[in-house]
Scaffold this motif. Structure first.
Motif, PDB file in Angstrom:
ATOM      1  N   ARG A 247      -6.151  -4.092 -12.566  1.00  0.00           N
ATOM      2  CA  ARG A 247      -5.835  -4.663 -11.737  1.00  0.00           C
ATOM      3  C   ARG A 247      -4.154  -5.434 -11.619  1.00  0.00           C
ATOM      4  NH1 ARG A 247     -10.508  -6.580  -8.348  1.00  0.00           N
ATOM      5  NH2 ARG A 247      -9.376  -9.408  -8.164  1.00  0.00           N
ATOM      6  N   ASP A 248      -4.214  -6.166 -12.814  1.00  0.00           N
ATOM      7  CA  ASP A 248      -2.761  -6.719 -13.294  1.00  0.00           C
ATOM      8  C   ASP A 248      -1.774  -5.979 -12.637  1.00  0.00           C
ATOM      9  OD1 ASP A 248      -3.814  -9.458 -12.999  1.00  0.00           O
ATOM     10  OD2 ASP A 248      -4.111  -9.491 -14.863  1.00  0.00           O
ATOM     11  N   LEU A 249      -1.929  -4.092 -12.741  1.00  0.00           N
ATOM     12  CA  LEU A 249      -1.477  -3.418 -13.470  1.00  0.00           C
ATOM     13  C   LEU A 249      -1.024  -2.610 -11.972  1.00  0.00           C
ATOM     14  CD1 LEU A 249       0.725  -2.226 -15.275  1.00  0.00           C
ATOM     15  CD2 LEU A 249      -1.939  -0.542 -15.963  1.00  0.00           C
ATOM     16  N   PHE A 250      -2.280  -2.763 -11.355  1.00  0.00           N
ATOM     17  CA  PHE A 250      -1.590  -2.934  -9.968  1.00  0.00           C
ATOM     18  C   PHE A 250      -0.737  -3.138  -9.270  1.00  0.00           C
ATOM     19  CE2 PHE A 250      -5.126   0.569  -9.583  1.00  0.00           C
ATOM     20  CZ  PHE A 250      -5.159   1.705  -8.999  1.00  0.00           C
ATOM     21  N   SER A 251      -0.523  -4.612  -9.565  1.00  0.00           N
ATOM     22  CA  SER A 251      -0.254  -5.509  -8.564  1.00  0.00           C
ATOM     23  C   SER A 251       1.611  -5.362  -9.831  1.00  0.00           C
ATOM     24  CB  SER A 251      -1.109  -7.039  -8.772  1.00  0.00           C
ATOM     25  OG  SER A 251      -0.217  -7.953  -8.779  1.00  0.00           O
ATOM     26  N   GLN A 252       1.622  -5.271 -10.248  1.00  0.00           N
ATOM     27  CA  GLN A 252       2.752  -5.599 -11.184  1.00  0.00           C
ATOM     28  C   GLN A 252       3.340  -4.722 -10.693  1.00  0.00           C
ATOM     29  OE1 GLN A 252       2.692  -5.405 -15.421  1.00  0.00           O
ATOM     30  NE2 GLN A 252       4.517  -4.557 -15.352  1.00  0.00           N
ATOM     31  N   THR A 253       2.478  -2.996 -10.508  1.00  0.00           N
ATOM     32  CA  THR A 253       3.421  -1.668 -10.068  1.00  0.00           C
ATOM     33  C   THR A 253       3.956  -2.183  -8.043  1.00  0.00           C
ATOM     34  OG1 THR A 253       1.568  -0.833 -11.590  1.00  0.00           O
ATOM     35  CG2 THR A 253       2.307   0.255  -9.703  1.00  0.00           C
ATOM     36  N   VAL A 254       3.376  -2.597  -7.659  1.00  0.00           N
ATOM     37  CA  VAL A 254       3.461  -2.462  -6.350  1.00  0.00           C
ATOM     38  C   VAL A 254       4.813  -3.812  -6.430  1.00  0.00           C
ATOM     39  CG1 VAL A 254       2.932  -4.167  -3.852  1.00  0.00           C
ATOM     40  CG2 VAL A 254       1.050  -2.435  -5.213  1.00  0.00           C
ATOM     41  N   TYR A 255       4.360  -4.983  -7.154  1.00  0.00           N
ATOM     42  CA  TYR A 255       5.990  -5.971  -6.846  1.00  0.00           C
ATOM     43  C   TYR A 255       6.891  -4.667  -7.213  1.00  0.00           C
ATOM     44  CZ  TYR A 255       8.259  -9.532  -7.974  1.00  0.00           C
ATOM     45  OH  TYR A 255       9.678 -10.297  -7.412  1.00  0.00           O
ATOM     46  N   GLU A 256       6.928  -4.432  -8.383  1.00  0.00           N
ATOM     47  CA  GLU A 256       7.764  -3.465  -8.884  1.00  0.00           C
ATOM     48  C   GLU A 256       8.597  -2.742  -7.171  1.00  0.00           C
ATOM     49  OE1 GLU A 256       6.781  -1.812 -12.436  1.00  0.00           O
ATOM     50  OE2 GLU A 256       7.075  -4.158 -13.233  1.00  0.00           O
ATOM     51  N   MET A 257       7.565  -2.078  -7.028  1.00  0.00           N
ATOM     52  CA  MET A 257       7.882  -1.273  -6.284  1.00  0.00           C
ATOM     53  C   MET A 257       8.658  -1.599  -4.560  1.00  0.00           C
ATOM     54  SD  MET A 257       4.434   1.591  -6.127  1.00  0.00           S
ATOM     55  CE  MET A 257       5.326   2.971  -4.553  1.00  0.00           C
ATOM     56  N   ILE A 258       8.141  -2.858  -4.174  1.00  0.00           N
ATOM     57  CA  ILE A 258       8.706  -3.048  -3.149  1.00  0.00           C
ATOM     58  C   ILE A 258       9.252  -4.764  -3.000  1.00  0.00           C
ATOM     59  CG2 ILE A 258       8.294  -1.943  -1.070  1.00  0.00           C
ATOM     60  CD1 ILE A 258       5.933  -3.522  -1.142  1.00  0.00           C
ATOM     61  N   PRO A 259       9.843  -5.131  -4.071  1.00  0.00           N
ATOM     62  CA  PRO A 259      10.592  -6.562  -4.629  1.00  0.00           C
ATOM     63  C   PRO A 259      10.813  -7.338  -3.670  1.00  0.00           C
ATOM     64  CG  PRO A 259      11.819  -5.051  -5.892  1.00  0.00           C
ATOM     65  CD  PRO A 259      10.550  -4.103  -5.295  1.00  0.00           C
ATOM     66  N   LYS A 268       1.422  -7.058  -3.180  1.00  0.00           N
ATOM     67  CA  LYS A 268       0.875  -7.376  -4.691  1.00  0.00           C
ATOM     68  C   LYS A 268      -0.841  -8.019  -4.964  1.00  0.00           C
ATOM     69  CE  LYS A 268       3.595 -11.341  -6.345  1.00  0.00           C
ATOM     70  NZ  LYS A 268       1.923 -12.505  -6.197  1.00  0.00           N
ATOM     71  N   GLU A 269      -1.134  -9.226  -3.878  1.00  0.00           N
ATOM     72  CA  GLU A 269      -2.545  -9.405  -4.063  1.00  0.00           C
ATOM     73  C   GLU A 269      -3.771  -8.787  -3.286  1.00  0.00           C
ATOM     74  OE1 GLU A 269      -2.857 -12.500  -5.960  1.00  0.00           O
ATOM     75  OE2 GLU A 269      -0.746 -12.489  -6.744  1.00  0.00           O
ATOM     76  N   SER A 270      -3.009  -8.489  -2.107  1.00  0.00           N
ATOM     77  CA  SER A 270      -4.439  -7.376  -2.024  1.00  0.00           C
ATOM     78  C   SER A 270      -4.800  -6.168  -2.673  1.00  0.00           C
ATOM     79  CB  SER A 270      -3.710  -7.360  -0.455  1.00  0.00           C
ATOM     80  OG  SER A 270      -2.679  -6.589   0.242  1.00  0.00           O
ATOM     81  N   VAL A 271      -3.633  -5.334  -3.221  1.00  0.00           N
ATOM     82  CA  VAL A 271      -3.916  -4.388  -3.904  1.00  0.00           C
ATOM     83  C   VAL A 271      -5.002  -4.450  -4.734  1.00  0.00           C
ATOM     84  CG1 VAL A 271      -2.325  -4.420  -5.167  1.00  0.00           C
ATOM     85  CG2 VAL A 271      -2.444  -2.096  -4.639  1.00  0.00           C
TER      86      VAL A 271
END
Lengths: 293, 154, 419
Positions: A247-259, A268-271
């Motif tokens: 779950r945290d890896l998803f969050s981090q990945t989304v953050y890095e895609m659209i910082p 990044k939370e809802s993912v």
């Protein structure tokens, strides 16, 4: 709406001839749910419109030799009502089920959804998770490419001006596979996707994940495979614990895609919830089809 | 630009027209066939006020070009009552108080009609899903669902 | 009453207009057609605050099918409309005050020709500093949108001795609440059709305010009221958003000028851009209570953004001020309210007239007090609730029909069933 000449060919050959003849000056209408809006507000004004909605030969769903083939003019409703897809390709079924409204699902076509390359398309996310291939035809011939190679950005594809997308196909998921698609939107119906997540997972006889294809839509410019997540999953037991662990890896990945995007805080939370829902569905499918955990 | 000839079936009658192609189905129905029950609420397939039934299936006529109905069978609200006899949904919409401003009503009734033709005994959830493409702004969904349920019972 | 045989009271009756609506026969404004009718359209500003240096419609006028293009100088009467303050030009004369201000209107044979003509009109602006916040509007050096001040309404309400009451309070909570701009999104976009015959201007339109419409149309045309007739046709929702003038003056002008019926139907986009909105408000509230839970004093400073034109702003401010204590007895009250013009979309009437905005404030404050006193929030409300005999801050005594307590008790019971 500005003036144009209108053609409604009954066969693919006729349509391809017209596309060749009016190359670059003709626009294609299938379901029309996007292009009619652009025509009506005059932001798009081609000289010719080729209506391909009457080409019956491009409307089918069939499974031949382990390959699922979908004609480009199949509607969302067609796919939603297809028993094979409902039972065996849940990701694609769900992606169609949650598109727009009944009216839009009756009009909108799979080919249109793929070719439009909207950031907010639902089925492209599912198709990429199925590693689908598109078939492109022109008067000169036919070519194929993976959907991942087809997209270049919002509204941008490899489709040439005289080409039509005629089919999309992918390998039928095996008994050892499960698929799922989760759409997060602002309402339960008639809603544009905020995050779309499609997953195909395969496990071996020891309940170890042997293959993972994870695709996120509506975050980047077009649906993206998530190799870090896929790498994390492969080799691990197919359990809730494993899925919770990413779950945290998803969050981090989304953050890095659209910082820098305004929506990053929400996405990044809802993912995490979207991922949990998707994997819950995968787990439930595996237990339903009787594969031992 | 050349005119095109479109022949189709509208409300159980075969019709044909020669028209410029740069119009939406919505515009053709309203202007050329005077079917003004077909309303334009949003013009982008979101509100469902322009819903018509094409071969029994609801579609938004604002997202279709006129030329696309060649050979098809269309139903607008004008064609729902037969020989002066109201359709059951028309009756239950009145009785349930499911009509307020009335602008969403034509599309709403047609979507409900399409549902009942396919599924004569839908659940509340099935009704909600079938009407999810029709927006009502005067807050009448509860009564609209009730009207559809009353039509099932009859 | 139950033993009386009423034919309507207490009965479910079928609406008089239901039959025509389920048959699809009810005619809304866009459904009307008249012989020889023209279609109208509006050329609108794309900038929020500007002077018009140059406007050129010559290319539009040269198009086949275009009957006329009218600007402010073609207006025979007064070029100002508005519900309470006549501050909105029918067509821009001195300057543009918002995105979507009407600069010119056109009539042509077909809607497509209208669109072509609108595409060909050219305007050159001298941009002025746009004001998008109440804070900037209130600053001394800010540009003035109308006249010498950006304040269009101010209200003060006071009762009791607020400062002394706060000094005796055991708890005081202070919070600031912001509410957003909302649009009504009535399902039928604004539309109308005007016909000028025998020196009588008749406007058939989607409206909630035919008598106000008549005065504005008559004013713009320079006609006496008895030569203007407004017909409110079946209207597809309004919720307050169809109280302001929409297409009426524009189609009346075009019809007056051409002598032909003129129809105008707004797209959803145009309707949303230029129809009135709910006032966005900021409420800074201070509420004090003694430890038994009795509210002793409330002080509120609120600002509201009415956008480019006043519309119903002067009425909304009054309702917001009067209602900002909510349905609670408060012996000491001080409220100050300032509504300003900005270059945002015009705000006007919208279901509740400012009361929904202040509800966020008084209910937020009640929850905050309950939390501070560790009291049940329902109990706190019941303790302070209006009842028959309550005197409210304006001095009004509530003499009958105060149903708040019973409503709250029943709502709380219902909530317990589902929570």
């Amino acid at each position: 709406m500005k003036e144009f000449s209108f053609f409604s060919p009954g066969t693919l050959d006729e349509a391809l001839t017209l596309m060749n003849q009016y190359k670059g000056k003709a626009s294609v209408i299938a379901g029309g749910t996007d292009i009619v809006l652009e025509l009506n507000d005059r932001s798009h004004h081609p000289d010719y419109i080729v209506d391909i909605s009457k080409i019956k030969e491009l409307r089918y769903v069939k499974v031949v030799d382990g390959i699922v083939r979908i004609g480009a003019l199949s509607t969302f409703t067609d796919l939603e009502n297809d028993p094979y897809l409902r039972d065996h390709v849940k990701s694609l079924y769900s992606a169609c089920y949650y598109v727009g409204s009944p009216q839009i699902r009756n009009l909108g076509t799979i080919g249109g959804n793929v070719v439009n390359a909207s950031v907010a398309g639902d089925t492209p996310t599912a198709f990429i998770s199925l590693d689908a291939t598109v078939v492109l035809r022109s008067a000169a011939g036919k070519r194929e490419m993976k959907l991942t190679d087809f997209y270049g950005g919002p509204g941008k594809t490899e489709l040439e001006k005289d080409e039509l997308l005629t089919e999309i196909y992918f390998e039928a998921p095996t008994e050892q596979m499960a698929t799922a698609y989760t759409k997060l939107g602002k309402r339960k119906a008639l809603v544009i996707v905020v995050i779309g997540l499609a997953v195909l997972l395969e496990k071996d006889c020891n309940n170890i994940c042997s293959k993972a294809q994870v695709v996120i839509g509506a975050v980047a410019r077009y649906p993206q495979r998530l190799p870090l997540i896929e790498h994390y999953l492969v080799g691990k037991p197919v359990t809730k614990e494993t899925f919770d662990g990413c779950r945290d890896l998803f969050s981090q990945t989304v953050y890095e895609m659209i910082p820098t995007r305004a929506s990053v805080g929400y996405k990044k939370e809802s993912v995490k919830g979207v991922a949990s829902k998707t994997f819950d569905s995968i787990l439930s499918d595996f237990s339903l089809c009787g594969v031992e955990e | 630009m050349e005119k095109i000839k479109i022949a189709f079936n509208l409300n159980d009658q075969d019709v044909s027209i020669e028209t410029m192609p740069n119009k939406r189905l919505l515009d053709m129905l309203r202007e050329d066939f005077n079917c003004t029950s077909v309303k334009e609420g949003c013009g982008e397939g979101e509100c469902g006020a322009c819903t018509v039934l094409r071969n029994g299936e609801p579609v938004t006529s604002c997202t279709m070009l006129a030329g696309q109905v060649q050979g098809e069978r269309l139903l607008t609200l004008e064609g729902l009552s037969k020989n002066g006899e109201l359709d059951i949904l028309q009756k239950t919409f009145m009785e349930a108080g499911a009509v307020q401003c009335g602008f969403c009503t034509p599309g709403m009734i047609l979507s409900a009609k399409a549902l009942l033709m396919k599924n004569p005994h839908p659940s509340r959830d099935e009704i909600r899903r079938a009407l999810s493409g029709n927006l009502c702004r005067c807050t009448g969904y509860t009564k609209i669902f009730k009207a559809v349920e009353m039509a099932i019972e009859e | 009453m139950s033993d009386r045989d009423f034919s309507v009271l207490g009965q479910s009756v079928i609406r008089k207009d239901a039959l025509s609506k389920v048959l699809g026969e009810a005619k809304f404004a866009a459904d009307y057609k008249f012989e020889g009718m023209l279609y109208g359209g509006v050329f609108r500003s794309t900038v929020p605050h500007a002077l018009i240096k140059h406007f050129d419609a010559s290319k539009a006028l040269a198009l086949p099918g275009v009957a006329c293009v009218l600007t402010a100088k073609d207006i025979p009467g007064k070029n100002r409309t508005g519900i309470i303050i006549k501050d909105e030009p029918c067509l821009v004369d001195d300057k543009v005050r918002r995105v979507g201000d009407a600069i010119a209107i056109v009539a042509a044979d077909t809607p497509e020709q209208v669109n072509e003509a609108l595409d060909l009109m050219e305007v050159e602006y001298e941009l002025l500093e746009p004001i998008f916040t109440v804070e900037r509007a209130l600053e001394e050096d800010s540009p003035k949108i109308h006249g010498a001040t950006n304040v269009h309404a101010k209200k003060h309400l006071e009762c009791g001795d607020v400062d002394a009451a706060f000094a005796k309070c055991d708890v005081i909570v202070e919070h600031t609440y912001n509410t957003s701009m909302l649009t009504h999104m009535f399902i039928e976009p604004d539309a109308g059709i005007a016909r000028y015959e025998d020196k009588i201007m008749t406007v058939y339109c989607s409206t909630q305010n035919p008598h106000y419409d008549r005065a504005d149309v008559a004013g713009v045309l320079g006609l006496p009221n008895n030569q203007v007739r407004i017909v409110q046709v079946t209207t597809g929702g309004g919720f307050g958003g169809k109280l302001d003038i929409s297409v009426q003056c524009h189609i009346a002008l075009l019809s007056h000028f051409t002598g032909k019926p003129v129809k105008m139907v707004r797209s959803r986009k145009e309707s949303t851009n230029v129809s009135a909105k709910r006032h966005p408000m900021t409420m800074k509230a201070k509420t004090g209570a003694t430890k038994d839970g009795k509210i002793q004093a409330v002080e509120v400073y609120m600002t509201g953004d009415t956008g480019a034109y006043a519309s119903y702003g002067p009425a909304v401010i009054t309702r917001a001020v009067v209602h900002c204590m909510g349905p609670y007895e408060v012996p000491n009250v001080r409220v100050d309210a300032v509504f300003t013009y900005t270059n945002n979309p015009m705000a006007g009437a919208f279901r509740g007239f400012g009361v929904p905005q202040v509800a966020y404030c008084h209910e937020g404050q009640m929850n905050a007090i309950a939390k501070e006193l560790n009291m049940d929030p329902i109990e706190l409300r019941l303790l302070n609730a209006h009842k028959i005999g309550t005197t409210i801050a304006t001095g009004q005594v509530l003499e009958e029909s105060v149903g708040f307590k019973e409503t709250l008790i029943q709502a709380a019971a219902k909530a317990k069933e589902v929570m």
